[in-house]
Design an enzyme around this catalytic site. Structure first.
Site, PDB file in Angstrom:
ATOM      1  CB  CYS A 108     -27.406   2.973  37.369  1.00 54.42           C
ATOM      2  SG  CYS A 108     -26.022   3.581  38.343  1.00 54.42           S
ATOM      3  CD  GLU A 121     -34.213   2.353  40.005  1.00 54.83           C
ATOM      4  OE1 GLU A 121     -34.304   3.166  39.054  1.00 54.83           O
ATOM      5  OE2 GLU A 121     -33.106   1.950  40.444  1.00 54.83           O
ATOM      6  CG  HIS A 141     -31.002   5.022  40.087  1.00 57.52           C
ATOM      7  ND1 HIS A 141     -30.856   3.671  39.904  1.00 57.52           N
ATOM      8  CD2 HIS A 141     -29.761   5.511  40.322  1.00 57.52           C
ATOM      9  CE1 HIS A 141     -29.576   3.345  40.022  1.00 57.52           C
ATOM     10  NE2 HIS A 141     -28.888   4.443  40.271  1.00 57.52           N
TER      11      HIS A 141
END
Ligand SMILES: Nc1ncnc2c1ncn2[C@@H]1O[C@H](COP(=O)(O)OP(=O)(O)O)[C@@H](O)[C@H]1O
Ligand SMILES: [Mg+2]
Lengths: 90, 235, 731, 90
Positions: free
Chosen positions: B86, B205, B203
């Site tokens: 990002c 994560e 994302h």
């Protein structure tokens, strides 16, 4: 040394699409500004700086554009310089 | 294996990366301050999501000059794996470590949602062993993720297998509808020529725990551990 | 100090003091004030800072309980979570600034409430917001809506705090005066809460963060009069979320530092109220030199510096020998700090400009001597007529097929999907959001340190409160508890934001008082402490008050975040309606408003005992795993609730034994004690009866399967049509 | 009717807080442009529109600024108009 006002304009290059410009165009049409054909949205940056003269100020501003103020992959820039009257606010 | 996660002023995905990496066997995550010029022996680096320097001017534009970035560039040039997520992706493109640029989303607004991406090329330590065509469910959350590169660059990206991810539907088909931010050719992530630097808008994560909506993103970190173990990544 | 002046009415009005109030101040002080003192007195005695009209009423709230770590009186309240942690939370309004400049008004509102939370030493983990606008088909209301939503989103997104819940409502009464309430929830060590204390004389005042400009001067007073546009004079505040993020990280890094005595954010009335509050809490005084405050502009007067509401500033009280160590932490984060004064023993707010003393006021005058007003409240005859009206003939005039009625409701502004809003909010940052917006009745966060579930919700039905504030206030509390129960959580504590019109009007005062009484009674009955809150009065436009809107924010918990459910039906499960007290009614219902255009009749009255039993069933069933989804029946009644469960689960509902007719009361009536659940197919009806006992009534409605919603005898409606109507409302 | 290019500059008013300007100022200093004293960041908007003449174009652009392009509570704007050469791209 004296004080200069650099007026920097950064605009997306023609080949790059400009979602903000399209959104503003739609917005203007919705408000009845039907005479508008195209809109491109960029940034305007006023920079007050010290320099020996207008030429030096302009050269430094171009350096600032190349390194930070513009992303030359997608944007082009223009620089204008004017002297600052003592005591005047930007 | 030590994974360094860089904290820029305004980063906000750094802790999420650390917490997620703690769950991946073989990863030892650590934070690296943006003013540091010491990578503390990291074997891989992550530039996390967030709003470095407020994303003022352009996302990533000011962060690219943080002292740590010189070391990141050096590390990457020696083949070290670097992942930009990002805002981290935006920093990498601004720094010229990845091709292209990220423009404002097609519909202008910030957009937070679950999307799907297809692995288009696995030529990266972050995707090694992940079958091409695999569809991953991932979280996205950004206002400026609209990937742009000129025609010539795009041709090269495709030819050299640098398009890592494309937005798609759950079945793996790309379309205008699944391309939520208007990226050219639905591109969601790209690598450098060597493949060791990967930048992506989704994302991983945030997509590594089934309780939170998806665990698909874990493959990136697991691939990294595998490829490091296999010694496939030069430094 | 400059010589006293005789003041005109206009000058008094500018600081929102009445002549009587000013005279009272002069009498208590024993002399006239100078200009600086007048501004300070006006700000501290404003409704916004001084709670002139509301404080006596707030005394009704129960504020104590075994789980309460911090009740009202601090920057935020706190309740105990498991594992030695605390949940710290509060709600704040930014209605008036948002009316003027929706984007910045909303953004700085979020900034303010987040500071209140990290000031307490808590890391903010969730944001919620409760918004009200005029009808969305009017361009100006849409402009306000889109500006406010972008403002809320951009600020919270930048900070990396997920915005996980809230509500958006529409009614003509908010035209010209939208409501923007933001709530923040943080997590702190239970024994590490920080307070806004001044402590010992000699302690140093450190002002950190943004330079001070002429922003928002008179903000506190301008929130205390009824025409924001006419009274607003200061420079509009522009938020800097980047700076706030640095402030937040730096302040959290200072947690546990032995050098820090207290922290206090600068909100309404800026440096004035923050320093006075710190001193007031420990009975000390403060001595401030405004010439040491870094300015953004030249030529600012002491008056302007003391009353500026520039954003992103914090006041720290630091032990004298720890100043350097504390400043070092701020420097690491590139933050500027100024030593601006110190704590004194004499109970006085003394302000200097270099050597000249420009203000000397007793702290107690500013805090304890604030005038308090108790007024007479009374509903208007017109309102009484409206709620006593017989709505039966009105309801009978609705002549549309049931399917059509349902689709109309789903596509109405108050019921329709708010996806367009919450997709602009980052709700997955923080890797803790188990149930985010759109998926459950309350948002559910996993507490990172312990795996405990923390459920959060905001709620208020302002139409109920308009027509009957007592049951409406109760209802807001009960609905919040019910929402928590629907994800499996029990309530821990409540915060609130009381949004009302001008309290000097008898009907507004009646609404305010009755709402608080209803909320208080519900809190007592259900054992929920009120730990923080905010009051926003004078919400009016063109002399009309907004609907009374006492927004409830609630935090609850469940031991294991993974043992929770959302609203979506699970395919193959059995669907039941659980009822626990109270009869559904069409009075004050969304159905009546959407299909007849009338907002009338008596809203439903909660049955608190029955509700408590129903909530127990829900929590147990969710914990033990046999309840697979739960959704409360609220606006739009049973039919809308079922449709929402189908949409969220992407599955139909086949009804066989449920043979309802087209009775609108049964399908669209609203009440406070009903919940739709889907139950694991292995659980037989006898089994279910045994598990529920007489804690609630239950009725089997059918099975979650197929692609259509069948409402008893009505024609089956494709789930895709429901979705389409539901998603059609915004933008 | 002919085609005009309106060049619109929107800048935060002097007393209004400008977080972007502050961040860019810090960025420029960090890059060694120590001669810079102040930066203010605004928008630049290029609008192509049809109008009878320069005056009409300017008047319409001012209306656009008042309604959509600028937020006059916190920003001030300037408008310049120039004729568009047939076939020229913005
Ligand atoms: N409606 C309410 N219910 C309970 N407590 C309230 C309410 N309104 C305000 N309070 C409490 O009064 C104190 C002052 O509130 P406020 O002036 O909003 O604080 P701040 O300075 O943080 O803006 C806080 O402790 C707040 O929790
Ligand atoms: Mg506070």
């Amino acid at each position: 040394m004296s004080l200069w006002l650099g007026r920097v304009t950064v605009i997306p290059k023609p080949s790059v699409n400009d979602p903000q410009g399209l959104a503003v165009l739609d917005g203007l049409h919705a408000l009845g500004f039907s005479e508008v054909e195209q809109v491109r949205v960029g940034r305007h940056i006023d920079v007050r700086l010290d320099a020996e003269g207008a030429e030096e100020a302009e050269a430094r501003l171009c350096q600032m554009c190349e390194t930070l103020l513009a992303n030359t992959l997608i944007e082009s820039y223009e620089v204008q310089v004017q002297p600052v009257q003592e005591g005047a606010a930007v | 294996m030590k994974v360094g996660v860089v904290t820029f002023p305004g980063s906000n995905g750094d802790t999420d990366c650390i917490e997620t990496l703690k769950l991946v066997e073989g990863c030892e995550p650590q934070l690296i301050w943006h003013k540091s010029t010491d990578l503390m022996g990291a074997d891989a680096l992550i530039l996390p999501g967030g709003f470095a320097h407020g994303d003022y001017l352009r996302p990533g534009s000011i962060a690219q000059f943080s002292p740590v970035m010189r070391e990141v560039a050096r590390f990457a040039a020696s083949g070290g794996p670097v992942l930009g997520i990002c805002n981290g992706f935006q920093v990498l493109t601004e720094a010229g470590l990845l091709p292209g640029a990220l423009l404002r989303n097609q519909y202008i607004l910030f957009h937070c949602a679950w999307t799907h991406v297809r692995v288009s090329s696995n030529r990266s330590p972050w995707l090694e062993g992940v079958e091409e065509g695999t569809v991953l469910r991932m979280a996205v959350a950004h206002g400026q993720g609209n990937y742009f590169a000129d025609t010539e660059t795009r041709r090269r990206l495709v030819e050299q297998g640098q398009v890592a991810f494309e937005y798609c539907d759950p079945e793996g088909n790309t379309s205008g509808e699944s391309n939520h931010n208007g990226s050219v050719d639905s591109i969601a992530g790209v690598t450098n020529e060597a493949g060791n630097i990967l930048g992506m808008m989704p994302h991983p994560e945030r997509s590594s725990d089934p309780l939170l909506g998806s665990a698909d993103g874990r493959v990136l970190f697991e691939s990294l551990v595998r490829s490091m173990a296999a010694g496939a990544v030069g430094r | 100090m400059s010589t006293p002046v005789t003041l005109t009415d206009a000058e008094l009005r500018e600081v929102a003091l009445s002549r009587q109030e000013y005279d009272l101040g002069v009498r208590l002080l024993g002399r006239e004030t100078n200009r600086v003192e007048l501004g300070i007195l006006g700000a501290m005695w404003s409704e916004h800072c001084g709670y002139k009209n509301s404080r006596p009423l707030l005394g009704m709230f129960p504020t104590e309980g075994p789980e309460v770590l911090q009740g009202p009186g601090e920057n935020a309240g706190a309740v105990r979570l498991g594992g030695g942690l605390a949940a710290v939370f509060k709600v704040e309004s930014h209605n008036h600034p948002s009316a003027i400049e929706p984007y910045q008004g909303a953004a700085t509102g979020v900034g303010g409430i987040v500071r209140d939370i990290f000031t307490m030493g808590a890391r903010p983990v969730a944001l919620l917001n409760s918004l009200r606008f005029g009808p969305p088909d009017e361009p100006n209301n849409r402009r306000l809506l889109s500006g406010v939503v972008r403002g809320v989103g951009d600020y919270g997104n930048s900070l990396g705090i997920p915005t996980v819940g809230g509500e958006v409502g529409f009614s003509a009464s908010y035209r010209g005066n939208p409501l923007v309430n933001a709530m923040c929830v943080g997590v702190a060590p239970a024994d590490g809460l920080v307070r806004g204390l001044a402590g010992e004389p000699g302690n140093v005042l450190l002002l950190v963060g943004a330079d001070t400009g002429r922003d928002g001067i008179h903000g506190a007073t301008f929130a205390s009069v009824d025409d924001p546009h006419a009274s607003h004079k200061g420079v509009i505040q522009v938020g800097n979320p980047f700076l706030e993020k640095l402030l937040m990280e730096a302040c959290l890094e200072l947690l546990g530092s032995p050098h820090v005595v207290g922290m206090q954010d600068l909100g309404a009335a800026g440096l004035t109220s923050s320093s006075v509050e710190c001193a007031g809490r420990t009975g000390s005084g403060v001595d401030i030199d405004v010439s040491r405050v870094s300015r953004r502009e030249t030529g600012m007067t002491p008056y302007e510096v003391m009353l500026s509401e520039s954003q992103e500033r914090m006041l720290l009280v630091v032990r004298p020998d720890g100043v350097d160590a504390v400043r070092e932490v701020f420097e690491k984060w590139d933050l500027h700090s100024d030593v601006i004064g110190q704590v004194t023993a004499d109970g006085t707010l003394r302000v200097r400009d270099g050597v000249e003393v420009v203000c000397e006021l007793p702290i107690r005058l500013l805090i304890e001597d604030v005038p308090r007003y108790t007024r007479e409240g009374k509903p208007s005859a017109q309102l009484l007529e409206r709620r006593e009206r017989d709505i039966t003939p009105l309801a009978a005039s609705v002549d549309l097929p049931v399917e059509e009625q349902l689709l109309r409701l789903l596509a109405s502004p108050n019921i329709g999907s708010k996806r367009w809003v919450w997709e602009q909010y980052d709700h997955t940052i923080g890797t803790s959001t188990v149930l985010g917006p759109g998926s459950a009745d309350a948002a559910l966060m996993r507490v990172r340190q312990t795996g405990e579930g923390m459920a959060v919700v905001m709620d208020c039905n302002s139409r109920y409160c308009l027509l009957d504030p007592y049951s409406g206030g109760m209802g807001a509390v009960v609905e919040a508890v019910r929402n928590l129960a629907c994800v499996g959580a029990k309530p821990l504590g409540l915060t609130n934001c009381l949004n009302f019109g001008n309290p000097e009007k008898p009907e507004v005062y009646w609404h305010l008082k009755e709402s608080i009484r209803g909320m208080s009674d519900a809190c007592r009955a259900l054992g929920i402490p009120v730990v923080s809150g905010n009051v926003s009065l004078y919400n009016e436009s063109e002399d009309e008050a907004v609907n009374p809107t006492p927004v409830v924010g609630m935090v609850g918990s469940l031991p294991d975040a993974s043992k929770s459910v959302g609203i979506g039906f699970k395919e193959g499960s059995d669907v039941y309606l659980l009822s626990g007290g109270g009869q559904p009614t069409l009075g004050a219902s969304e159905w009546l408003a959407v299909l007849t255009g009338e907002e009338a009749g008596m809203p439903p009255m909660p049955d608190l005992d029955a509700a408590a039993r129903l909530h127990d069933v829900l929590r147990t069933g969710i914990r033990d795993g046999w309840i697979q989804s739960a959704h409360d029946v609220s606006e739009g009644g049973l039919a809308v609730a079922l449709a929402e469960c189908c949409i969220a689960g992407d599955v139909g509902l086949a009804t066989s034994e449920w043979s309802t007719g087209a009775d609108p009361v049964e399908l669209f009536g609203e009440g406070h004690g009903r919940v739709v659940i889907s139950v694991h197919a292995q659980v037989s009806e006898e089994d279910l009866a045994a598990r529920i006992g007489d804690s609630a009534r239950w009725e089997r409605l059918g099975r979650a399967e197929g692609k259509h919603l069948m409402l008893g005898k009505a024609a089956p409606i494709p789930v895709s049509s429901l979705s389409e109507a539901y998603e059609s409302v915004l933008p």
